[in-house]
Design a protein around this motif. Structure first.
Motif, mmCIF file in Angstrom:
data_model
loop_
_atom_site.group_PDB
_atom_site.id
_atom_site.type_symbol
_atom_site.label_atom_id
_atom_site.label_comp_id
_atom_site.label_asym_id
_atom_site.label_seq_id
_atom_site.Cartn_x
_atom_site.Cartn_y
_atom_site.Cartn_z
ATOM 1 N N PRO A 161 6.931 -11.174 -6.938
ATOM 2 C CA PRO A 161 7.559 -10.377 -7.649
ATOM 3 C C PRO A 161 6.694 -9.102 -7.858
ATOM 4 C CG PRO A 161 6.609 -12.054 -9.158
ATOM 5 C CD PRO A 161 6.301 -12.578 -7.533
ATOM 6 N N ASP A 162 7.540 -8.130 -7.872
ATOM 7 C CA ASP A 162 6.410 -6.600 -8.187
ATOM 8 C C ASP A 162 6.510 -6.450 -9.605
ATOM 9 O OD1 ASP A 162 5.403 -4.197 -7.891
ATOM 10 O OD2 ASP A 162 7.358 -3.219 -8.069
ATOM 11 N N TYR A 180 12.768 6.896 -12.741
ATOM 12 C CA TYR A 180 12.279 5.767 -11.785
ATOM 13 C C TYR A 180 11.452 6.417 -10.665
ATOM 14 C CZ TYR A 180 16.585 4.679 -14.059
ATOM 15 O OH TYR A 180 17.677 4.347 -15.138
ATOM 16 N N TRP A 181 10.768 7.274 -10.879
ATOM 17 C CA TRP A 181 9.671 7.750 -10.056
ATOM 18 C C TRP A 181 8.212 7.782 -10.598
ATOM 19 C CZ3 TRP A 181 10.934 9.742 -5.353
ATOM 20 C CH2 TRP A 181 10.109 10.584 -4.761
ATOM 21 N N PRO A 182 7.201 7.235 -9.796
ATOM 22 C CA PRO A 182 7.266 7.277 -8.308
ATOM 23 C C PRO A 182 7.848 6.025 -7.824
ATOM 24 C CG PRO A 182 5.037 6.885 -9.105
ATOM 25 C CD PRO A 182 5.983 7.268 -10.347
ATOM 26 N N PRO A 183 8.148 5.994 -6.335
ATOM 27 C CA PRO A 183 8.695 4.650 -5.795
ATOM 28 C C PRO A 183 7.431 3.742 -5.594
ATOM 29 C CG PRO A 183 8.397 6.525 -4.176
ATOM 30 C CD PRO A 183 8.103 7.174 -5.452
ATOM 31 N N THR A 184 7.861 2.614 -5.611
ATOM 32 C CA THR A 184 6.920 1.465 -5.276
ATOM 33 C C THR A 184 7.549 0.577 -4.312
ATOM 34 O OG1 THR A 184 7.846 -0.290 -6.910
ATOM 35 C CG2 THR A 184 6.578 1.476 -7.848
ATOM 36 N N SER A 297 4.270 7.933 1.535
ATOM 37 C CA SER A 297 5.315 8.358 0.469
ATOM 38 C C SER A 297 5.330 6.850 -0.722
ATOM 39 C CB SER A 297 6.541 8.321 1.308
ATOM 40 O OG SER A 297 6.850 7.058 1.989
ATOM 41 N N VAL A 298 4.694 5.957 -0.227
ATOM 42 C CA VAL A 298 4.500 4.953 -1.253
ATOM 43 C C VAL A 298 3.393 3.979 -1.071
ATOM 44 C CG1 VAL A 298 5.870 3.365 0.366
ATOM 45 C CG2 VAL A 298 6.088 2.976 -1.832
ATOM 46 N N PRO A 299 2.528 3.550 -2.100
ATOM 47 C CA PRO A 299 1.456 2.714 -2.013
ATOM 48 C C PRO A 299 1.931 1.385 -1.310
ATOM 49 C CG PRO A 299 1.916 3.491 -4.184
ATOM 50 C CD PRO A 299 2.943 3.824 -3.611
ATOM 51 N N VAL A 300 1.015 0.984 -0.748
ATOM 52 C CA VAL A 300 0.890 -0.325 0.005
ATOM 53 C C VAL A 300 0.979 -1.604 -0.852
ATOM 54 C CG1 VAL A 300 -0.019 -1.834 1.485
ATOM 55 C CG2 VAL A 300 -0.001 0.638 2.212
ATOM 56 N N ASN A 301 1.688 -2.308 -1.165
ATOM 57 C CA ASN A 301 1.809 -3.325 -2.078
ATOM 58 C C ASN A 301 2.390 -4.537 -1.332
ATOM 59 O OD1 ASN A 301 1.510 -4.942 -4.390
ATOM 60 N ND2 ASN A 301 3.367 -4.053 -5.087
#
Length: 626
Positions: A161-162, A180-184, A297-301
């Protein structure tokens, strides 16, 4: 011979309200809602409530959460239903999470929560409330950054889960701001789960969970949860309808090239962060597998559990070549069996299944269909009692939380709409009329069904929460006035998003910084006043024809003066009177009535004006008593 009856009288009101409908007595006839007497019904109500998207009792172990107390504790039910009754908002879309019903594990239903829901509906019956059951979702699940499905539907597929904004999150990321910003990386999880839920058989053939094909496994549990709610509600006559699936998202279905900007993030980013990069579907896929996206554009997760490989990698969509991830099939989701992939047939199949399953328990209930992106004629189910249930917001205002009075942006072109700025009250009304008209026309594409706008509303925390700091809600009143005037003119039934019993200025509706509730504890200054706590009530609360002995023709209402005019074509075969809701809020000292071609009556303690003996073209006028 046409007969003219004109009557003038002064009527004094109290806050009382008699139910317009016999419970569980709503049916469809062509594009109209009807009651057993043959009257045309206009449904007005709310979505109850915004905070139902999150548990009432939270836990770091999602199996042990509880939603008992959503939408409000039973001890508070009378207060909230009495308020909604006084506002004439008596059709309730009851927001229920799949997670709330089945959070502990597959097939393990929360009986305490189901019993609680039944009691909520029973309490509402005492106040004339009729309920639509909605197993709600946004962005699939709390486990994917949204709400709806239980965590185990995600974790059983090997996807962690995020929980970036919850205790125990594996990686901390910036919390989502307004819009809903920033994107994940959770956007990958949303699109993956939606794709498997709707079309796992086609895009992940052979993938099974607990020995069952993944699409069948997910949908069977979802439908099973709905049926458990239906069994719980059996015998309650004020449950009039079941929704099928809220705002069905296509996931990857039909995406022509995974290098395209992710559709939802592109729209949100334009208004929330126009100077920021928008991730592509491929960027999100990379981030969720622990790789740097092509664009920063999106953090590594990394969301996949230890030792688990991305499902799409196993299907050859991408792979690691010479130590670097490479997209091999950018058009993997574009076609099915050589034809363009279309989300609509998948949605229609589930809607039909839900209709059949629910009607085994409640044979006469209405079933609501929400449109999906694609060939809408494929939503035609040829079943009785179907209702088209689109949603309507001013999308730019909703995403940006910015509003300039008497300004909107017309959307031209699809799927990449161009926004054209429109200024002036008449220009905005013209655009709104066209938007609502197009939503009504949607129903013609899949069965000529009646339309219920299932969600409409505004964010009240506009312009940096200016109204909360100053007490000036004029911007909100202007916007709601334009929207509800349009809905009046279009003679359409609608449900406001939303009524949240525990809304406050700081936390809004309690989910993803949404703040659309027409009621807030922080605007409630006088507990003895049923209207205290309401937002923009002079526009939100309006007189309307709840039940018409004939065919509605037009509604006109001026909140400033209180002038109301209703025209309808009488049906002399209908013996029951036309019932018009007249809110005490607008007529605190009573009102004068003028009726052409009919007679009228009202009763002390009632907020209903009854019009009977109607012939031909009937005109009802109401004026506020000074």
């Amino acid at each position: 011979m046409r007969k003219l009856l004109t009557a003038l009288a002064t009527v004094c009101l109290s806050a009382g309200l008699s139910p317009a409908l016999a419970a569980n007595a709503v049916r469809t006839e062509g594009t109209a809602f009807k009651d057993p007497q043959g009257r045309t019904l206009m449904l007005r109500g709310v979505n109850l409530g915004g905070s139902s998207k999150v548990p009432y009792r939270k836990s770091e172990d999602p199996r042990t959460v509880s939603y008992v107390g959503r939408p409000f504790p039973l001890a508070d039910a009378d207060e909230h239903f009495r308020r909604l009754q006084g506002w004439g908002l008596t059709t309730i879309r009851l927001i229920i999470m799949w997670e709330a019903v089945e959070h502990e594990g597959p097939g393990k239903y929360d009986q305490a929560y189901l019993d609680y829901l039944r009691e909520v509906v029973k309490r509402g019956q005492q106040y004339g409330m009729n309920f639509i059951i909605d197993l709600h979702q946004d962005f699939y699940s709390r486990a994917t950054g949204g709400d709806g499905a239980p965590y185990w539907t995600v974790t059983k597929l090997g996807l962690g889960p995020d929980r970036t904004n919850e205790p125990g999150a594996p990686h901390k990321q910036p919390p989502r701001g307004p819009g809903y910003w920033p994107p994940t990386a959770a956007r990958f999880s949303v699109n993956m789960m939606d794709t498997l839920f709707w079309a796992g058989n086609d895009f992940a053939p052979g993938l099974k969970v607990d020995g069952v094909p993944v699409q069948q496994w997910l949908q069977s549990h979802y439908v099973g949860a709905i049926k458990q709610v239906a069994l719980t509600m059996r015998g309650l006559p004020n449950v009039i309808a079941y929704d099928t699936y809220n705002e069905p998202n296509h996931g990857y279905i039909g995406v022509k090239d995974l290098r395209e900007p992710e559709f939802f993030m592109a729209f949100v980013g334009k208004h929330s962060a126009p100077d920021k990069l928008v991730p592509s579907y491929w960027d999100l896929m990379l981030a969720a597998s622990g790789y740097a996206p092509e664009k920063p554009s999106v953090p590594v997760n990394r969301l996949w559990a230890k030792g688990v490989t991305d499902i799409w990698r196993s299907y050859g969509v991408w792979d690691v070549v010479n130590g670097k991830p490479r997209l091999l099939k950018p058009d993997y989701f574009a076609t099915v069996n050589g034809k363009p992939a279309d989300h609509v047939p998948y949605v229609a199949a589930l809607q039909r299944r839900i209709a059949m399953e629910v009607r085994e328990v409640a044979p006469d209930t209405l079933i609501l269909q929400q449109p999906a992106v694609g060939k809408l004629s494929d939503l035609t189910l040829n079943l009785p009692g179907m209702v088209s249930q689109p949603h309507w917001y001013d999308g730019v205002v909703l995403m940006s939380k910015r509003y300039e009075p008497n300004v909107t942006y017309a959307m031209q072109g699809w799927p990449s709409p161009k926004e054209v700025r429109l200024e002036g009250r008449e220009a905005v009304l013209g655009d709104y009329r066209a938007r609502v008209g197009s939503l009504i026309d949607l129903a013609k594409q899949y069965g000529d069904l009646p339309t219920l706008i299932g969600e409409t509303g505004i964010p009240y925390d506009l312009n940096g929460k200016h109204a909360y700091k100053t007490g000036d809600f004029s911007a909100q009143e202007t916007l709601t006035g334009l929207m509800y005037q349009t809905l009046d003119e279009k003679l359409v039934s609608y449900l406001i998003w939303n009524y949240t019993a525990d809304n406050n200025n700081a936390d809004g509706d309690g989910w993803s910084e949404e703040d659309l509730s027409i009621y807030s504890l922080d605007q409630r200054h006088d507990p003895a006043d049923i209207n205290s706590g309401g937002r923009a009530l002079k526009q939100v609360v309006r007189p309307y024809p709840a039940a018409t002995a004939g065919t509605p023709v037009s509604i006109r209402f001026d909140p400033a003066s209180g002038d109301f005019e209703y025209r309808f074509k009488a049906d002399p075969s209908i013996q029951a009177p036309t019932e018009i809701f007249v809110p005490q809020l607008h007529y605190p000292k009573g009102y004068d009535v003028e009726v052409a071609n009919a007679r009228y009556e009202t009763k002390p303690g009632s907020s209903r004006l009854l019009v009977s003996g109607a012939q031909g073209d009937v005109v009802v006028k109401i004026r506020r008593k000074a």
